[in-house]
Every structure is written in C-alpha cells, then in structure tokens.
Design a protein around this motif. Structure first.
Motif, PDB file in Angstrom:
ATOM      1  N   THR A   7     -14.778  46.074 -43.522  1.00  0.00           N
ATOM      2  CA  THR A   7     -14.970  47.493 -43.230  1.00  0.00           C
ATOM      3  C   THR A   7     -16.220  48.052 -43.881  1.00  0.00           C
ATOM      4  OG1 THR A   7     -13.597  48.140 -45.098  1.00  0.00           O
ATOM      5  CG2 THR A   7     -12.501  47.909 -42.969  1.00  0.00           C
ATOM      6  N   LEU A   8     -16.746  47.409 -44.893  1.00  0.00           N
ATOM      7  CA  LEU A   8     -17.928  47.916 -45.572  1.00  0.00           C
ATOM      8  C   LEU A   8     -19.205  47.648 -44.779  1.00  0.00           C
ATOM      9  CD1 LEU A   8     -17.056  46.811 -49.193  1.00  0.00           C
ATOM     10  CD2 LEU A   8     -16.732  49.048 -48.163  1.00  0.00           C
ATOM     11  N   ALA A   9     -19.140  46.793 -43.777  1.00  0.00           N
ATOM     12  CA  ALA A   9     -20.330  46.395 -43.044  1.00  0.00           C
ATOM     13  C   ALA A   9     -20.628  47.285 -41.843  1.00  0.00           C
ATOM     14  CB  ALA A   9     -20.177  44.953 -42.576  1.00  0.00           C
ATOM     15  N   PHE A  10     -19.871  48.353 -41.620  1.00  0.00           N
ATOM     16  CA  PHE A  10     -20.031  49.168 -40.422  1.00  0.00           C
ATOM     17  C   PHE A  10     -20.620  50.529 -40.742  1.00  0.00           C
ATOM     18  CE2 PHE A  10     -16.432  46.355 -39.495  1.00  0.00           C
ATOM     19  CZ  PHE A  10     -16.972  45.695 -38.403  1.00  0.00           C
ATOM     20  N   GLN A  11     -21.384  51.047 -39.785  1.00  0.00           N
ATOM     21  CA  GLN A  11     -21.892  52.407 -39.875  1.00  0.00           C
ATOM     22  C   GLN A  11     -20.980  53.306 -39.052  1.00  0.00           C
ATOM     23  OE1 GLN A  11     -25.974  52.557 -38.764  1.00  0.00           O
ATOM     24  NE2 GLN A  11     -26.607  51.065 -40.288  1.00  0.00           N
ATOM     25  N   TYR A  17     -12.816  47.559 -33.129  1.00  0.00           N
ATOM     26  CA  TYR A  17     -11.384  47.424 -32.898  1.00  0.00           C
ATOM     27  C   TYR A  17     -10.689  47.593 -34.246  1.00  0.00           C
ATOM     28  CZ  TYR A  17     -12.694  45.040 -28.547  1.00  0.00           C
ATOM     29  OH  TYR A  17     -13.227  44.711 -27.336  1.00  0.00           O
ATOM     30  N   VAL A  18      -9.502  48.234 -34.240  1.00  0.00           N
ATOM     31  CA  VAL A  18      -8.783  48.497 -35.485  1.00  0.00           C
ATOM     32  C   VAL A  18      -7.347  48.017 -35.364  1.00  0.00           C
ATOM     33  CG1 VAL A  18      -7.961  50.330 -37.009  1.00  0.00           C
ATOM     34  CG2 VAL A  18     -10.207  50.503 -35.993  1.00  0.00           C
ATOM     35  N   ASP A  19      -6.841  47.407 -36.448  1.00  0.00           N
ATOM     36  CA  ASP A  19      -5.428  47.058 -36.539  1.00  0.00           C
ATOM     37  C   ASP A  19      -4.731  48.200 -37.273  1.00  0.00           C
ATOM     38  OD1 ASP A  19      -2.925  46.011 -36.821  1.00  0.00           O
ATOM     39  OD2 ASP A  19      -3.552  44.217 -37.897  1.00  0.00           O
ATOM     40  N   PRO A  20      -3.958  49.040 -36.562  1.00  0.00           N
ATOM     41  CA  PRO A  20      -3.347  50.203 -37.204  1.00  0.00           C
ATOM     42  C   PRO A  20      -2.310  49.847 -38.260  1.00  0.00           C
ATOM     43  CG  PRO A  20      -3.182  50.355 -34.813  1.00  0.00           C
ATOM     44  CD  PRO A  20      -3.712  49.003 -35.148  1.00  0.00           C
ATOM     45  N   ASP A  21      -1.609  48.736 -38.073  1.00  0.00           N
ATOM     46  CA  ASP A  21      -0.579  48.356 -39.041  1.00  0.00           C
ATOM     47  C   ASP A  21      -1.190  47.898 -40.356  1.00  0.00           C
ATOM     48  OD1 ASP A  21       1.359  48.942 -37.123  1.00  0.00           O
ATOM     49  OD2 ASP A  21       1.266  46.914 -36.299  1.00  0.00           O
ATOM     50  N   ALA A  22      -2.253  47.129 -40.287  1.00  0.00           N
ATOM     51  CA  ALA A  22      -2.918  46.627 -41.489  1.00  0.00           C
ATOM     52  C   ALA A  22      -3.962  47.620 -42.011  1.00  0.00           C
ATOM     53  CB  ALA A  22      -3.588  45.291 -41.203  1.00  0.00           C
ATOM     54  N   ARG A  23      -4.270  48.648 -41.215  1.00  0.00           N
ATOM     55  CA  ARG A  23      -5.295  49.641 -41.548  1.00  0.00           C
ATOM     56  C   ARG A  23      -6.608  48.953 -41.909  1.00  0.00           C
ATOM     57  NH1 ARG A  23      -3.029  54.228 -45.355  1.00  0.00           N
ATOM     58  NH2 ARG A  23      -4.073  52.847 -46.778  1.00  0.00           N
ATOM     59  N   THR A  60     -15.272  54.718 -32.427  1.00  0.00           N
ATOM     60  CA  THR A  60     -16.325  54.668 -33.436  1.00  0.00           C
ATOM     61  C   THR A  60     -15.684  54.444 -34.797  1.00  0.00           C
ATOM     62  OG1 THR A  60     -16.291  57.050 -33.791  1.00  0.00           O
ATOM     63  CG2 THR A  60     -17.849  56.212 -32.145  1.00  0.00           C
ATOM     64  N   TYR A  61     -16.432  53.830 -35.676  1.00  0.00           N
ATOM     65  CA  TYR A  61     -15.905  53.548 -37.017  1.00  0.00           C
ATOM     66  C   TYR A  61     -15.518  54.840 -37.725  1.00  0.00           C
ATOM     67  CZ  TYR A  61     -15.551  51.964 -41.795  1.00  0.00           C
ATOM     68  OH  TYR A  61     -15.091  51.707 -43.060  1.00  0.00           O
ATOM     69  N   ARG A  62     -16.318  55.891 -37.534  1.00  0.00           N
ATOM     70  CA  ARG A  62     -16.031  57.172 -38.174  1.00  0.00           C
ATOM     71  C   ARG A  62     -14.685  57.735 -37.706  1.00  0.00           C
ATOM     72  NH1 ARG A  62     -19.710  62.640 -37.817  1.00  0.00           N
ATOM     73  NH2 ARG A  62     -18.376  63.887 -39.130  1.00  0.00           N
ATOM     74  N   ALA A  63     -14.443  57.713 -36.401  1.00  0.00           N
ATOM     75  CA  ALA A  63     -13.186  58.237 -35.866  1.00  0.00           C
ATOM     76  C   ALA A  63     -12.003  57.380 -36.311  1.00  0.00           C
ATOM     77  CB  ALA A  63     -13.254  58.310 -34.352  1.00  0.00           C
ATOM     78  N   MET A  64     -12.139  56.078 -36.222  1.00  0.00           N
ATOM     79  CA  MET A  64     -11.050  55.179 -36.597  1.00  0.00           C
ATOM     80  C   MET A  64     -10.753  55.262 -38.096  1.00  0.00           C
ATOM     81  SD  MET A  64      -9.991  53.713 -33.816  1.00  0.00           S
ATOM     82  CE  MET A  64     -10.285  55.224 -32.935  1.00  0.00           C
ATOM     83  N   ARG A  65     -11.797  55.455 -38.902  1.00  0.00           N
ATOM     84  CA  ARG A  65     -11.615  55.602 -40.344  1.00  0.00           C
ATOM     85  C   ARG A  65     -10.778  56.839 -40.644  1.00  0.00           C
ATOM     86  NH1 ARG A  65     -17.003  56.550 -42.594  1.00  0.00           N
ATOM     87  NH2 ARG A  65     -16.529  58.688 -42.099  1.00  0.00           N
ATOM     88  N   ASN A  66     -11.021  57.926 -39.932  1.00  0.00           N
ATOM     89  CA  ASN A  66     -10.271  59.160 -40.165  1.00  0.00           C
ATOM     90  C   ASN A  66      -8.868  59.117 -39.577  1.00  0.00           C
ATOM     91  OD1 ASN A  66     -12.402  60.331 -41.553  1.00  0.00           O
ATOM     92  ND2 ASN A  66     -13.284  61.205 -39.693  1.00  0.00           N
ATOM     93  N   VAL A  67      -8.719  58.533 -38.403  1.00  0.00           N
ATOM     94  CA  VAL A  67      -7.407  58.494 -37.746  1.00  0.00           C
ATOM     95  C   VAL A  67      -6.461  57.538 -38.462  1.00  0.00           C
ATOM     96  CG1 VAL A  67      -6.208  57.808 -35.635  1.00  0.00           C
ATOM     97  CG2 VAL A  67      -8.285  59.172 -35.494  1.00  0.00           C
ATOM     98  N   TYR A  68      -6.919  56.336 -38.767  1.00  0.00           N
ATOM     99  CA  TYR A  68      -6.057  55.309 -39.360  1.00  0.00           C
ATOM    100  C   TYR A  68      -6.232  55.169 -40.865  1.00  0.00           C
ATOM    101  CZ  TYR A  68      -5.120  54.088 -34.552  1.00  0.00           C
ATOM    102  OH  TYR A  68      -4.749  54.130 -33.238  1.00  0.00           O
ATOM    103  N   ARG A  69      -7.047  56.028 -41.479  1.00  0.00           N
ATOM    104  CA  ARG A  69      -7.266  56.039 -42.935  1.00  0.00           C
ATOM    105  C   ARG A  69      -7.610  54.646 -43.458  1.00  0.00           C
ATOM    106  NH1 ARG A  69      -2.498  60.197 -44.741  1.00  0.00           N
ATOM    107  NH2 ARG A  69      -3.280  61.925 -43.500  1.00  0.00           N
TER     108      ARG A  69
END
Length: 97
Positions: A7-11, A17-23, A60-69
């Motif tokens: 997760t640190l490699a994304f802008q 793609y995001v795994d919601p269970d594993a966040r 987007t990484y920004r949206a997924m970061r906020n939605v799935y914390r």
C-alpha cells in the motif's frame, strides 16, 4: 497472502483492486484490449465459507483508502471555520467555499 507494504507504493490517483476483508491493496487495475477494466475474481476459500463478493472492488487509491480504511484508523476531519463565519458567508453569498 497480501503484502501490507504494497500500500505504500501507490499514489492517490492510481487505480487499484482492494481486499475489503483484509483491508489491503491486491494490485493495480488491469485493462482489457477494449479499454475496459478487467474484473479480478476473489479466490474461493474453504467450501464452508461463502461470500457474496465475486470480484475485488476497484477505484482510486485515495477513495479506497478512505472507504476501506487501508491505513488504519482515520479520524474525522475537523471543521476549518466557526459557525459564525459560516452563517455570515451563507447570508452574503449563496455558494461559498
């Protein structure tokens, strides 16, 4: 196993793609020849476990970061203006920022 350091490699504008269970982020969005995003299926776990999800969600990484914390607990944003400032701006201008 999903690498948490991935997760640190994304802008913020990268599509992932995001795994919601594993966040955690699974990977970057892949595209088909027609220009549409490919659906990445979620691997079947054990036969006893059933999930309603068939594909990983993407955005987007920004949206997924906020939605799935993705980066841990995130607090609510504090308001920048006081109530008095907001009311006076609303009375003067119908649209303000």
């Amino acid at each position: 196993m999903i690498d948490p350091m991935l997760t640190l490699a994304f802008q913020d504008v990268d599509l992932v793609y995001v795994d919601p269970d594993a966040r955690a982020v699974v990977g970057r969005v892949e595209w088909s020849k027609t220009g549409n995003p490919k659906s990445m299926p979620i691997p079947i776990q054990a036969e006893g476990e059933k999930t309603w999800r068939k594909f990983y969600p993407w955005g987007t990484y920004r949206a997924m970061r906020n939605v799935y914390r993705l980066e841990g607990k995130q607090g609510k944003k504090q308001p920048e203006k006081t109530l008095e400032q907001v009311i006076s701006l609303a009375l003067e201008q119908p649209f303000w920022s």
